[in-house]
Design an enzyme around this catalytic site. Structure first.
Site, short mmCIF file in Angstrom:
data_model
loop_
_atom_site.label_atom_id
_atom_site.label_comp_id
_atom_site.label_asym_id
_atom_site.label_seq_id
_atom_site.Cartn_x
_atom_site.Cartn_y
_atom_site.Cartn_z
N HIS A 76 0.83 -1.22 0.00
CA HIS A 76 0.00 0.00 0.00
C HIS A 76 0.86 1.27 0.00
O HIS A 76 0.49 2.28 0.60
CB HIS A 76 -0.95 0.04 1.20
CG HIS A 76 -1.96 -1.06 1.23
ND1 HIS A 76 -3.23 -0.94 0.72
CD2 HIS A 76 -1.89 -2.34 1.71
CE1 HIS A 76 -3.90 -2.07 0.89
NE2 HIS A 76 -3.10 -2.94 1.48
N ASN A 149 -10.27 -2.86 2.55
CA ASN A 149 -9.96 -2.84 1.11
C ASN A 149 -11.25 -2.60 0.33
O ASN A 149 -12.34 -2.63 0.91
CB ASN A 149 -9.38 -4.20 0.67
CG ASN A 149 -7.88 -4.31 0.96
OD1 ASN A 149 -7.19 -3.33 1.19
ND2 ASN A 149 -7.39 -5.55 0.96
N HIS A 340 -3.79 0.94 12.07
CA HIS A 340 -3.59 -0.33 12.78
C HIS A 340 -4.94 -0.93 13.14
O HIS A 340 -5.70 -0.32 13.91
CB HIS A 340 -2.77 -0.06 14.06
CG HIS A 340 -2.53 -1.26 14.89
ND1 HIS A 340 -2.56 -2.54 14.39
CD2 HIS A 340 -2.23 -1.38 16.21
CE1 HIS A 340 -2.30 -3.40 15.36
NE2 HIS A 340 -2.11 -2.72 16.48
N TYR A 363 1.02 -4.34 12.17
CA TYR A 363 0.94 -2.91 11.83
C TYR A 363 1.83 -2.04 12.72
O TYR A 363 2.54 -1.17 12.23
CB TYR A 363 -0.52 -2.43 11.83
CG TYR A 363 -1.26 -2.95 10.62
CD1 TYR A 363 -1.58 -4.29 10.50
CD2 TYR A 363 -1.59 -2.12 9.56
CE1 TYR A 363 -2.22 -4.79 9.37
CE2 TYR A 363 -2.24 -2.60 8.43
CZ TYR A 363 -2.54 -3.93 8.35
OH TYR A 363 -3.17 -4.42 7.22
FE1 HDD Z 1 -2.54 -4.76 5.51
C1 HDD Z 1 -1.05 -1.75 5.18
C2 HDD Z 1 -5.50 -3.45 4.39
C3 HDD Z 1 -3.94 -7.91 5.47
C4 HDD Z 1 0.20 -6.00 6.99
N1 HDD Z 1 -3.15 -2.96 4.90
C5 HDD Z 1 -2.38 -1.84 4.84
C6 HDD Z 1 -3.17 -0.74 4.35
C7 HDD Z 1 -4.42 -1.22 4.12
C8 HDD Z 1 -4.40 -2.61 4.48
C9 HDD Z 1 -5.61 -0.44 3.61
C10 HDD Z 1 -2.66 0.67 4.12
C11 HDD Z 1 -2.89 1.55 5.30
C12 HDD Z 1 -2.46 2.94 4.98
O1 HDD Z 1 -3.10 3.56 4.12
O2 HDD Z 1 -1.49 3.39 5.60
N2 HDD Z 1 -4.33 -5.53 4.97
C13 HDD Z 1 -5.43 -4.82 4.62
C14 HDD Z 1 -6.57 -5.71 4.52
C15 HDD Z 1 -6.12 -6.96 4.82
C16 HDD Z 1 -4.72 -6.85 5.11
C17 HDD Z 1 -7.97 -5.28 4.18
C18 HDD Z 1 -6.88 -8.24 4.87
C19 HDD Z 1 -8.11 -8.34 5.21
N3 HDD Z 1 -1.96 -6.62 6.08
C20 HDD Z 1 -2.69 -7.78 6.02
C21 HDD Z 1 -1.97 -8.85 6.64
C22 HDD Z 1 -0.78 -8.31 7.11
C23 HDD Z 1 -0.81 -6.91 6.73
C24 HDD Z 1 -2.44 -10.27 6.79
C25 HDD Z 1 0.33 -8.95 7.85
C26 HDD Z 1 0.18 -9.89 8.72
N4 HDD Z 1 -0.72 -4.02 5.92
C27 HDD Z 1 0.24 -4.70 6.59
C28 HDD Z 1 1.45 -3.86 6.91
C29 HDD Z 1 1.04 -2.47 6.34
C30 HDD Z 1 -0.32 -2.75 5.75
C31 HDD Z 1 2.74 -4.42 6.51
C32 HDD Z 1 2.02 -1.79 5.40
C33 HDD Z 1 2.07 -0.35 5.82
C34 HDD Z 1 1.34 -0.30 7.05
O3 HDD Z 1 0.87 -1.53 7.38
O4 HDD Z 1 1.17 0.68 7.76
O5 HDD Z 1 1.63 -3.80 8.27
#
Ligand code: HDD
Length: 685
Positions: A76, A149, A340, A363
């Site tokens: 993202h 999402n 988060h 997160y």
């Molecule tokens: Fe995630 C970012 C949505 C599964 C780990 N995720 C992130 C963002 C969104 C989502 C919208 C961007 C937030 C922003 O604008 O800063 N993610 C989802 C959805 C998921 C999902 C809807 C499943 C239902 N994500 C998911 C899993 C993991 C992560 C299973 C790890 C175990 N997601 C992350 C992250 C991010 C992230 C690595 C990258 C940047 C951040 O968190 O701040 O932690």
């Protein structure tokens, strides 16, 4: 102590104001506040001599610059955000004690970031991908983050597989290609070997993955969460965001071209809408399920690859979010915002969805590296609007000056402050779900059906949507080099629909699947088809293709009707300046055939006229019109443009309004624009 939840929705804005700096009103200083007399020339030993170490201004300016990048989000990375407010329509008191959902009319400030998933920070925006839809509610009980999402299900069922999924979809490690695309070997190899992805891949291949606008897509919390009321009773809940403008998509060919013509297409659209006062509205809906009904369905409600069909569990609309203010600074606000899913408020709790459980770890962990330490909650965009106090101390970039001798609990020196709050005073108490089980590394059998809902989705699509899905599979799998991976991927989707897979097999040059049993799911869910979405003309963009000596009698009523219906109209000609109509009316040119392109508009009106370079103008207009025609867009043409239209591919048919002289409110035109696309147009005839 009862909290007042009637928060001024401006509370976050007021808080941010205390951090804003209007440098443009002041003289330049160093970061130490020293006024600077010279910012063009470094301090040198003679005009042609070496720069001197003592030039503290040079050193400070350069050092800051050298350090001004932070790691982009691991997923993202490419996104855009805006401020707004959330207003409750209907009290949720019966289901949750969340303070911001108690009273109709209560307004809560929000900050919402939309994003694509796979591309890096500078990638183009209209790629085929899921879109992130993350909302931070600044409530009086702390920040609540709904991190969702635009697709209601996910690729995997257990968070432990997230690094694998993302490694597979990101550019391949040996050559860092392709950027922001799932159309490559490792992604499809992952899909075929991790068949829990089937349902989400169907969505990813559908029009949902190429939204027309961030303002025209749905949002989903994806996981099953819990609402808990003040009696301690829980309901399972799924969250939905419904765009007031409906959910609409681009055409794949158009999406790819937009990436070249305007890689900032989605952020520009959001930014300009808000700047123009076309605030962005999404209604919040919830699907509620009593705890006793947990096992009533033929899928497991904890499985994030499953949705709850809206026809079985209706979506109750409970409030509306309005995005009405652009940021002042993209880095300070969008880049530093930290979402988060674990940021909850009393009355909102988790379920045992293993994907959600893993997210609860990831997160905060990612913010520690991305934002450089444990104090990111102090950054202006992340600060709650309510006070926060605890014994956490120090760390990089700490700003709060915590006063006092103690920073531990329990203590007697500070009378045990800060003390914990009992539940009745707003203390968060985790829902006391009874859990029993052996420690195992396994997946529940109830998570093992990967194809029924993938087929439910397929069954719910219109003919046009099905065609687009087949074309998307053919494109994506066609980009896979390894023929074995191509074959595995095609075989996998024969489980969803044999006919679909056979067509894809033919397109990508592999043998049609034979040994696969198609899912027997016969249900469909009309809510999943974008054919059934809201269709309104508001904020649709129209290009008027026009030159001097235009037909003013056609233009004037057209402009009025279009603007009255809420459309944005651009006058597009061969060059900038003023154009004069046959009867002397004048109009300013907004864009030229060089500065814009057909793919950037929802609809066209061809007026024509006398151009300086008539042949070139006619050819450019024909290109413009042909593209719109092939992209199924509404096209109108003024009577005087007949000759011009004859030079195009356009044939009478759906969404083609030749000899259009709008009168009154121009219903026919407005309806055509609201219709979005005319899929039943035979563009190859
Ligand atoms: Fe995630 C970012 C949505 C599964 C780990 N995720 C992130 C963002 C969104 C989502 C919208 C961007 C937030 C922003 O604008 O800063 N993610 C989802 C959805 C998921 C999902 C809807 C499943 C239902 N994500 C998911 C899993 C993991 C992560 C299973 C790890 C175990 N997601 C992350 C992250 C991010 C992230 C690595 C990258 C940047 C951040 O968190 O701040 O932690």
């Amino acid at each position: 102590m009862k909290k007042d939840h009637q928060v001024n929705e401006e509370s976050k804005n007021k808080q941010l104001e205390t951090f804003r700096a209007r440098d443009y009103e002041h003289s330049m200083t160093t970061n130490q506040g020293l006024k600077i007399s010279e910012d063009e020339h470094s301090l040198k030993a003679g005009t042609r001599g070496p720069t001197l170490m003592e030039d503290f201004h040079f050193r400070e300016k350069m050092t800051h610059f050298d350090h001004e990048r932070i790691p982009e989000r691991v997923v993202h990375a490419r996104g855009f955000a805006a401020h707004g407010e959330f207003e409750v329509y209907e009290s949720m008191k019966k289901y949750t004690k969340a303070g911001f959902l108690q009273e109709p009319g209560t307004k809560t400030p929000v900050f919402t970031r939309f994003s694509s998933v796979a591309g890096s920070k500078g990638s183009a925006e209209t790629v085929r991908d899921a879109r992130g839809f993350a909302v931070k509610f600044y409530t009086q009980e702390g920040n609540y983050d709904l991190v969702g999402n635009n697709i209601p299900v996910f690729f995997i069922q257990d968070a432990i597989k997230f690094p694998d999924l993302i490694h597979a979809v990101k550019p391949e490690p040996h050559n860092e290609m392709p950027q922001a695309a799932s159309a490559h070997d490792t992604f499809w190899d992952f899909v075929a070997n991790n068949q829990e992805s089937a349902h989400m891949v169907m969505w990813q291949m559908s029009d949902r993955a190429i939204p027309r606008s961030f303002r025209m897509m749905e949002g989903f919390g994806v996981h099953t969460y819990r609402f808990v009321n003040d009696q301690g009773e829980a309901h399972f809940v799924k969250f939905h965001w419904k765009p007031k403008l409906g959910a609409h998509s681009l055409v794949w060919d158009e999406a790819q071209k937009i990436n070249g013509k305007d890689p900032d297409f989605h952020r520009r659209d959001l930014w300009e809408s808000i700047e123009n006062g076309n605030f962005v509205e999404f209604e919040l809906g919830v699907q509620l399920l009593e705890e006793k009904d947990e096992f009533k369905f033929d899928f497991d409600i904890l499985d994030p690859t499953k949705l709850w069909p809206e026809e079985d569990i209706p979506v109750k609309i409970i409030g509306k979010m309005t995005l009405n203010r652009n940021v002042d600074n993209v880095f300070a606000e969008m880049e530093q915002v930290a979402f988060h899913p674990g940021s909850v408020v009393p009355g909102i709790d988790f379920s045992n969805d293993p994907l959600l459980q893993g997210r609860l770890f990831s997160y905060t962990d990612t913010q520690l590296i991305r934002l450089g330490g444990p104090n990111f909650h102090e950054l202006p965009i992340n600060r709650p609007v309510c006070p926060f106090h605890n014994n956490q101390r120090d760390g990089y970039g700490r700003q709060t000056i915590n006063v006092g001798q103690t920073h531990y609990h329990n203590n007697s020196l500070s009378n045990n402050k800060p003390d914990t709050a009992p539940e009745e005073d707003g203390g968060y108490v985790h829902y006391q779900e009874k859990v029993e089980g052996r420690k195992v590394q396994a997946r529940s059998d109830s998570f093992k059906d990967h194809f029924s809902q993938a087929r439910l989705f397929w069954n719910s699509m219109s003919d046009a949507e099905k065609e687009h899905i087949i074309a998307a599979f053919s494109f994506e799998i066609g980009k896979v080099n390894d023929m074995n991976v191509r074959k595995q991927a095609v075989d996998m989707f024969a489980n969803v629909d044999m006919n679909m897979a056979t067509q894809v097999a033919d397109a990508v040059g592999v043998e049609a699947p034979t040994d696969v049993t198609q899912s027997s799911e016969s249900k469909s869910s009309p809510a999943l088809s974008q054919e059934n979405t809201a269709k309104v003309p508001d904020t649709r963009t129209v290009a008027v293709l026009i030159a001097d000596q235009f037909d003013d009698e056609a233009l004037e009523p057209f402009l009025k009707a279009s603007l009255d219906a809420g459309m944005t109209v651009n006058i597009v000609s061969e060059k900038f300046g003023k154009l004069t109509g046959k009867n002397g009316a004048t109009v300013d040119v907004d864009e030229t055939l060089l500065t814009v392109h057909s793919v950037l508009y929802d609809a066209l009106y061809v007026v024509g006229g006398q151009a300086k370079q008539q042949q070139k103008f006619d050819a450019d207009v024909a290109d413009f019109v042909n593209e719109a025609y092939m992209h199924f867009k509404p096209i109108g043409s003024a009577p005087a443009a007949e000759g011009l239209m004859e030079k195009t591919k356009v044939k009478p048919g759906p969404g083609i309004l030749m000899d259009l002289k709008v009168s009154g409110e121009g219903e026919q035109w407005v309806e055509a624009v609201a219709h979005h696309r005319f899929w039943d147009r035979n563009i190859y005839a």
